[in-house]
Scaffold this motif. Sequence first.
Motif, mmCIF file in Angstrom:
data_model
loop_
_atom_site.group_PDB
_atom_site.id
_atom_site.type_symbol
_atom_site.label_atom_id
_atom_site.label_comp_id
_atom_site.label_asym_id
_atom_site.label_seq_id
_atom_site.Cartn_x
_atom_site.Cartn_y
_atom_site.Cartn_z
ATOM 1 N N SER A 17 0.810 -1.225 0.000
ATOM 2 C CA SER A 17 0.000 0.000 0.000
ATOM 3 C C SER A 17 0.838 1.268 0.000
ATOM 4 N N GLY A 18 2.131 1.149 0.223
ATOM 5 C CA GLY A 18 2.892 2.386 0.446
ATOM 6 C C GLY A 18 4.241 2.413 -0.215
ATOM 7 N N ARG A 19 5.218 2.785 0.606
ATOM 8 C CA ARG A 19 6.592 3.055 0.193
ATOM 9 C C ARG A 19 7.253 1.911 -0.570
ATOM 10 N N GLY A 20 7.035 0.687 -0.126
ATOM 11 C CA GLY A 20 7.554 -0.464 -0.869
ATOM 12 C C GLY A 20 9.038 -0.724 -0.688
ATOM 13 N N SER A 21 9.597 -0.375 0.474
ATOM 14 C CA SER A 21 11.029 -0.657 0.652
ATOM 15 C C SER A 21 11.268 -2.164 0.788
ATOM 16 N N ASN A 22 10.315 -2.894 1.356
ATOM 17 C CA ASN A 22 10.466 -4.354 1.416
ATOM 18 C C ASN A 22 10.356 -4.973 0.023
ATOM 19 N N LEU A 23 9.435 -4.449 -0.778
ATOM 20 C CA LEU A 23 9.358 -4.894 -2.176
ATOM 21 C C LEU A 23 10.712 -4.696 -2.846
ATOM 22 N N LEU A 98 2.789 -10.116 1.437
ATOM 23 C CA LEU A 98 2.236 -8.843 1.895
ATOM 24 C C LEU A 98 3.402 -7.974 2.363
ATOM 25 N N ALA A 99 3.531 -6.810 1.759
ATOM 26 C CA ALA A 99 4.678 -5.946 2.089
ATOM 27 C C ALA A 99 4.155 -4.542 2.345
ATOM 28 N N GLY A 100 3.740 -4.304 3.593
ATOM 29 C CA GLY A 100 3.149 -3.014 3.916
ATOM 30 C C GLY A 100 1.774 -2.877 3.265
ATOM 31 N N TYR A 101 1.023 -3.970 3.262
ATOM 32 C CA TYR A 101 -0.336 -3.951 2.705
ATOM 33 C C TYR A 101 -1.293 -3.603 3.843
ATOM 34 N N ASN A 119 3.502 -12.456 5.567
ATOM 35 C CA ASN A 119 3.451 -11.043 5.951
ATOM 36 C C ASN A 119 4.704 -10.718 6.756
ATOM 37 N N ILE A 120 5.124 -9.471 6.702
ATOM 38 C CA ILE A 120 6.220 -9.039 7.581
ATOM 39 C C ILE A 120 5.683 -8.003 8.548
ATOM 40 N N HIS A 121 6.126 -8.117 9.800
ATOM 41 C CA HIS A 121 5.596 -7.255 10.860
ATOM 42 C C HIS A 121 6.767 -6.741 11.699
ATOM 43 N N PRO A 122 6.768 -5.436 12.022
ATOM 44 C CA PRO A 122 7.939 -4.871 12.691
ATOM 45 C C PRO A 122 7.949 -5.022 14.211
ATOM 46 N N SER A 123 7.632 -6.230 14.704
ATOM 47 C CA SER A 123 7.821 -6.517 16.127
ATOM 48 C C SER A 123 8.133 -7.992 16.264
ATOM 49 N N VAL A 133 3.858 -0.182 16.108
ATOM 50 C CA VAL A 133 4.335 -1.122 17.123
ATOM 51 C C VAL A 133 5.760 -0.836 17.595
ATOM 52 N N GLN A 134 6.551 -0.144 16.776
ATOM 53 C CA GLN A 134 7.911 0.162 17.243
ATOM 54 C C GLN A 134 7.829 1.124 18.430
ATOM 55 N N LYS A 135 6.921 2.115 18.314
ATOM 56 C CA LYS A 135 6.735 3.071 19.414
ATOM 57 C C LYS A 135 6.163 2.364 20.652
ATOM 58 N N ILE A 182 15.062 -1.556 12.710
ATOM 59 C CA ILE A 182 14.236 -2.746 12.480
ATOM 60 C C ILE A 182 14.035 -2.934 10.970
ATOM 61 N N LEU A 183 13.772 -1.836 10.266
ATOM 62 C CA LEU A 183 13.521 -1.917 8.816
ATOM 63 C C LEU A 183 14.729 -2.516 8.077
ATOM 64 N N GLU A 184 15.914 -2.123 8.546
ATOM 65 C CA GLU A 184 17.135 -2.671 7.940
ATOM 66 C C GLU A 184 17.133 -4.206 8.041
ATOM 67 N N GLN A 185 16.684 -4.703 9.170
ATOM 68 C CA GLN A 185 16.623 -6.168 9.351
ATOM 69 C C GLN A 185 15.492 -6.779 8.533
ATOM 70 N N GLU A 186 14.368 -6.045 8.413
ATOM 71 C CA GLU A 186 13.255 -6.555 7.596
ATOM 72 C C GLU A 186 13.730 -6.856 6.180
ATOM 73 N N HIS A 187 14.586 -5.946 5.681
ATOM 74 C CA HIS A 187 15.029 -6.080 4.293
ATOM 75 C C HIS A 187 15.899 -7.316 4.088
#
Length: 226
Positions: A17-23, A98-101, A119-123, A133-135, A182-187
């Motif tokens: 749905s968004g930025r697509g950095s995981n894509l 699912l990548a930020g869907y 799906n990927i989830h940042p926690s 969820v990071q906050k 966290i995003l760096e690790q997601e990638h």
Amino acid sequence: MPAAGRPDKLRLGVLASGRGSNLQAIIDAIEAGSLQAQIVLVLSNKKDAQALERARKCRIDAVFLDPKPFKDRPDSREAYDRAILEVLTKHEVELIVLAGYMKIVTPVLIKAYENRMMNIHPSLLPSFPGLDVQKKALDWGVKIAGCTVHFVTEGVDEGPIIIQAAVPVLEKDTADALTARILEQEHKLYPRAIQLYAEGRLRVEARRVSVAGLDSQPAGALISPA
Ligand code: GRF
């Protein structure tokens, strides 16, 4: 599950749905040869999603499926997912990523792609499902945060866990700084999870996903603060 050593490459359909950095990380891993798969479709519920742009740049089929025409129907979410399913079927998608869907997926898709949708989830699930969820992790005071790739089931962020990365929370952390680490690790994590699937190494037994060929894992611990 695909058989190991299949000659044709696993066909991925990415929903974003968004930025697509995981894509982008998945595209880069395919280009670098560390992920043996092909993205045959990127689909978004947002017309101006950057993810669609990224796909077009790489000549990947990029589809915007407008949710508006479905919105007055009593079964609007299911009807929308039926339309998605049609596009996925036309593209012969084997694994949904699912990548930020940012839309709840209904049983229409979940049943059709049982254990074939990630799906990927940042926690570090099951801690901190949902949004922002990071906050929430930072505010709660956890010392180790992280991210999770899991198969998608009906409970939001509840499906069987495939792989996780632990990210230490630092003494002076802010939500933005933690989110970026966290995003760096997601990638790294997402292409790895998809590659395990492509190699036919994942077996789902109840809640547990077993990974074939992991006989000599290090059994250390991450201690935070170190
Ligand atoms: C990521 O943090 C992912 O874990 C979450 O949504 C964010 C998507 O980021 N599900 P991007 O669109 O891949 O850059």
